[in-house]
Design a protein around this motif. Structure first.
Motif, PDB file in Angstrom:
ATOM      1  N   VAL A 156     -64.614 -63.030  48.041  1.00  0.00           N
ATOM      2  CA  VAL A 156     -63.719 -61.986  47.541  1.00  0.00           C
ATOM      3  C   VAL A 156     -62.358 -62.157  48.191  1.00  0.00           C
ATOM      4  O   VAL A 156     -62.261 -62.563  49.349  1.00  0.00           O
ATOM      5  CB  VAL A 156     -64.287 -60.583  47.892  1.00  0.00           C
ATOM      6  N   THR A 157     -61.310 -61.835  47.442  1.00  0.00           N
ATOM      7  CA  THR A 157     -59.958 -61.821  47.982  1.00  0.00           C
ATOM      8  C   THR A 157     -59.368 -60.442  47.743  1.00  0.00           C
ATOM      9  O   THR A 157     -59.516 -59.885  46.656  1.00  0.00           O
ATOM     10  CB  THR A 157     -59.079 -62.888  47.300  1.00  0.00           C
ATOM     11  N   GLY A 158     -58.734 -59.888  48.769  1.00  0.00           N
ATOM     12  CA  GLY A 158     -58.120 -58.572  48.636  1.00  0.00           C
ATOM     13  C   GLY A 158     -56.895 -58.443  49.518  1.00  0.00           C
ATOM     14  O   GLY A 158     -56.671 -59.246  50.418  1.00  0.00           O
ATOM     15  N   LYS A 159     -56.118 -57.407  49.273  1.00  0.00           N
ATOM     16  CA  LYS A 159     -54.892 -57.181  50.043  1.00  0.00           C
ATOM     17  C   LYS A 159     -55.142 -56.382  51.312  1.00  0.00           C
ATOM     18  O   LYS A 159     -54.305 -56.353  52.201  1.00  0.00           O
ATOM     19  CB  LYS A 159     -53.865 -56.448  49.177  1.00  0.00           C
ATOM     20  N   ILE A 160     -56.280 -55.717  51.383  1.00  0.00           N
ATOM     21  CA  ILE A 160     -56.600 -54.878  52.532  1.00  0.00           C
ATOM     22  C   ILE A 160     -57.668 -55.572  53.366  1.00  0.00           C
ATOM     23  O   ILE A 160     -58.681 -56.034  52.827  1.00  0.00           O
ATOM     24  CB  ILE A 160     -57.104 -53.494  52.073  1.00  0.00           C
ATOM     25  N   LYS A 161     -57.429 -55.630  54.669  1.00  0.00           N
ATOM     26  CA  LYS A 161     -58.417 -56.258  55.549  1.00  0.00           C
ATOM     27  C   LYS A 161     -59.674 -55.389  55.567  1.00  0.00           C
ATOM     28  O   LYS A 161     -59.615 -54.197  55.871  1.00  0.00           O
ATOM     29  CB  LYS A 161     -57.863 -56.405  56.965  1.00  0.00           C
ATOM     30  N   PRO A 162     -60.822 -55.980  55.238  1.00  0.00           N
ATOM     31  CA  PRO A 162     -62.047 -55.182  55.176  1.00  0.00           C
ATOM     32  C   PRO A 162     -62.636 -54.917  56.560  1.00  0.00           C
ATOM     33  O   PRO A 162     -62.418 -55.683  57.499  1.00  0.00           O
ATOM     34  CB  PRO A 162     -62.988 -56.065  54.358  1.00  0.00           C
ATOM     35  N   ASN A 163     -63.364 -53.824  56.666  1.00  0.00           N
ATOM     36  CA  ASN A 163     -64.177 -53.574  57.854  1.00  0.00           C
ATOM     37  C   ASN A 163     -65.406 -54.463  57.758  1.00  0.00           C
ATOM     38  O   ASN A 163     -65.726 -54.977  56.689  1.00  0.00           O
ATOM     39  CB  ASN A 163     -64.602 -52.108  57.907  1.00  0.00           C
ATOM     40  N   ARG A 164     -66.130 -54.608  58.857  1.00  0.00           N
ATOM     41  CA  ARG A 164     -67.310 -55.473  58.797  1.00  0.00           C
ATOM     42  C   ARG A 164     -68.363 -54.912  57.863  1.00  0.00           C
ATOM     43  O   ARG A 164     -69.162 -55.646  57.309  1.00  0.00           O
ATOM     44  CB  ARG A 164     -67.866 -55.777  60.175  1.00  0.00           C
ATOM     45  N   TYR A 165     -68.364 -53.586  57.651  1.00  0.00           N
ATOM     46  CA  TYR A 165     -69.175 -53.006  56.585  1.00  0.00           C
ATOM     47  C   TYR A 165     -68.565 -51.688  56.149  1.00  0.00           C
ATOM     48  O   TYR A 165     -67.794 -51.064  56.873  1.00  0.00           O
ATOM     49  CB  TYR A 165     -70.643 -52.822  56.999  1.00  0.00           C
ATOM     50  N   SER A 166     -68.900 -51.298  54.929  1.00  0.00           N
ATOM     51  CA  SER A 166     -68.505 -49.995  54.400  1.00  0.00           C
ATOM     52  C   SER A 166     -69.664 -49.493  53.550  1.00  0.00           C
ATOM     53  O   SER A 166     -70.587 -50.246  53.238  1.00  0.00           O
ATOM     54  CB  SER A 166     -67.218 -50.099  53.576  1.00  0.00           C
ATOM     55  N   ASN A 194     -66.929 -63.584  57.558  1.00  0.00           N
ATOM     56  CA  ASN A 194     -66.032 -64.746  57.482  1.00  0.00           C
ATOM     57  C   ASN A 194     -64.656 -64.346  56.941  1.00  0.00           C
ATOM     58  O   ASN A 194     -64.108 -64.997  56.050  1.00  0.00           O
ATOM     59  CB  ASN A 194     -66.637 -65.860  56.617  1.00  0.00           C
ATOM     60  N   ILE A 195     -64.095 -63.306  57.495  1.00  0.00           N
ATOM     61  CA  ILE A 195     -62.811 -62.774  57.035  1.00  0.00           C
ATOM     62  C   ILE A 195     -61.687 -63.716  57.483  1.00  0.00           C
ATOM     63  O   ILE A 195     -61.564 -64.032  58.662  1.00  0.00           O
ATOM     64  CB  ILE A 195     -62.577 -61.356  57.590  1.00  0.00           C
ATOM     65  N   LYS A 196     -60.881 -64.156  56.511  1.00  0.00           N
ATOM     66  CA  LYS A 196     -59.760 -65.056  56.799  1.00  0.00           C
ATOM     67  C   LYS A 196     -58.484 -64.441  56.248  1.00  0.00           C
ATOM     68  O   LYS A 196     -58.433 -64.030  55.091  1.00  0.00           O
ATOM     69  CB  LYS A 196     -59.990 -66.417  56.150  1.00  0.00           C
ATOM     70  N   GLU A 197     -57.470 -64.414  57.083  1.00  0.00           N
ATOM     71  CA  GLU A 197     -56.167 -63.917  56.648  1.00  0.00           C
ATOM     72  C   GLU A 197     -55.405 -65.063  55.992  1.00  0.00           C
ATOM     73  O   GLU A 197     -55.326 -66.160  56.543  1.00  0.00           O
ATOM     74  CB  GLU A 197     -55.389 -63.386  57.854  1.00  0.00           C
ATOM     75  N   LYS A 198     -54.859 -64.811  54.814  1.00  0.00           N
ATOM     76  CA  LYS A 198     -54.085 -65.813  54.077  1.00  0.00           C
ATOM     77  C   LYS A 198     -52.663 -65.297  53.914  1.00  0.00           C
ATOM     78  O   LYS A 198     -52.462 -64.154  53.516  1.00  0.00           O
ATOM     79  CB  LYS A 198     -54.687 -66.052  52.683  1.00  0.00           C
ATOM     80  N   LYS A 199     -51.692 -66.143  54.228  1.00  0.00           N
ATOM     81  CA  LYS A 199     -50.284 -65.767  54.078  1.00  0.00           C
ATOM     82  C   LYS A 199     -49.620 -66.742  53.127  1.00  0.00           C
ATOM     83  O   LYS A 199     -49.839 -67.946  53.211  1.00  0.00           O
ATOM     84  CB  LYS A 199     -49.569 -65.804  55.430  1.00  0.00           C
ATOM     85  N   GLY A 255     -39.949 -65.003  47.724  1.00  0.00           N
ATOM     86  CA  GLY A 255     -39.230 -64.975  48.987  1.00  0.00           C
ATOM     87  C   GLY A 255     -39.817 -64.057  50.045  1.00  0.00           C
ATOM     88  O   GLY A 255     -39.326 -64.021  51.161  1.00  0.00           O
ATOM     89  N   GLU A 256     -40.830 -63.298  49.704  1.00  0.00           N
ATOM     90  CA  GLU A 256     -41.446 -62.395  50.677  1.00  0.00           C
ATOM     91  C   GLU A 256     -42.838 -62.881  51.043  1.00  0.00           C
ATOM     92  O   GLU A 256     -43.566 -63.404  50.200  1.00  0.00           O
ATOM     93  CB  GLU A 256     -41.536 -60.977  50.102  1.00  0.00           C
ATOM     94  N   GLN A 257     -43.180 -62.680  52.306  1.00  0.00           N
ATOM     95  CA  GLN A 257     -44.502 -63.089  52.758  1.00  0.00           C
ATOM     96  C   GLN A 257     -45.538 -62.042  52.348  1.00  0.00           C
ATOM     97  O   GLN A 257     -45.370 -60.852  52.598  1.00  0.00           O
ATOM     98  CB  GLN A 257     -44.527 -63.268  54.275  1.00  0.00           C
ATOM     99  N   VAL A 258     -46.587 -62.519  51.699  1.00  0.00           N
ATOM    100  CA  VAL A 258     -47.666 -61.650  51.241  1.00  0.00           C
ATOM    101  C   VAL A 258     -48.932 -62.038  51.992  1.00  0.00           C
ATOM    102  O   VAL A 258     -49.257 -63.217  52.113  1.00  0.00           O
ATOM    103  CB  VAL A 258     -47.884 -61.792  49.716  1.00  0.00           C
ATOM    104  N   VAL A 259     -49.622 -61.030  52.491  1.00  0.00           N
ATOM    105  CA  VAL A 259     -50.860 -61.264  53.231  1.00  0.00           C
ATOM    106  C   VAL A 259     -52.033 -60.818  52.365  1.00  0.00           C
ATOM    107  O   VAL A 259     -52.000 -59.753  51.749  1.00  0.00           O
ATOM    108  CB  VAL A 259     -50.869 -60.479  54.568  1.00  0.00           C
ATOM    109  N   SER A 260     -53.053 -61.655  52.325  1.00  0.00           N
ATOM    110  CA  SER A 260     -54.295 -61.278  51.658  1.00  0.00           C
ATOM    111  C   SER A 260     -55.452 -61.703  52.556  1.00  0.00           C
ATOM    112  O   SER A 260     -55.265 -62.437  53.526  1.00  0.00           O
ATOM    113  CB  SER A 260     -54.401 -61.926  50.274  1.00  0.00           C
TER     114      SER A 260
END
Length: 161
Positions: free
Chosen positions: A3-13, A28-33, A38-43
């Motif tokens: 899954v890819t999302g804009k909000i960093k997930p908790n280890r469970y919900s 296995n949460i990985k931050e992607k920038k 021209g703006e940096q987007v984090v997912s």
């Protein structure tokens, strides 16, 4: 499931009804920038699994106390569901290719006679058909569950031309 999302997930919900609690795990949460306009987007990219438990007032404590067991159960449920989905796709592809292997579609004429010399050309043509591209394709489909990494890393064979 990846899954890819804009909000960093908790280890469970969790989400719950009066009867059940659905537990969603993120692993296995990985931050992607990346730069977008021209703006940096984090997912965030992560493996997501889910399982259900019976509702109980202390379900959060139960999840914490049994986290590893529930995560493993969720992974197994995911593996089973994905395996079933891939087998259904494989079976559909096999059914679609049946017509290429049916004897009446192979343009083979069954000879009259009962000597080997009369039947030899037919048997050779039949052998060629049964070991040709369509036969290899169908065997590769049947072998799909034997691929290393099944069901998470699967490569479907290409249909013959």
């Amino acid at each position: 499931m990846l899954v890819t999302g804009k909000i960093k997930p908790n280890r469970y919900s969790c989400g719950h009804t009066k009867l059940d609690v659905t537990v969603y795990f993120a692993e296995n949460i990985k931050e992607k920038k990346k730069k977008v306009n021209g703006e940096q987007v984090v997912s965030y990219e992560y493996d997501r699994y889910e399982t259900s438990i019976r509702y109980r007032p202390d379900y959060k404590k139960y999840i914490e106390d049994n986290y590893n067991m529930l995560l493993e159960r969720a992974k197994e449920e995911d593996r089973i569901a994905l395996s079933k989905e891939l087998r259904e796709k494989r079976n559909k592809l096999l059914a679609e290719s049946d017509c290429h292997m049916a004897l009446d579609r192979l343009n083979l004429e069954v000879p009259d006679g009962n000597t080997f010399a009369i039947w030899k050309p037919f048997l050779k043509s039949l052998g060629d058909a049964l070991t040709g591209d369509w036969a290899k394709y169908r065997q590769a489909l049947r072998d799909l569950p034997n691929q290393e990494g099944f069901p998470y890393n699967v490569e479907f064979p290409k249909k013959p031309e």
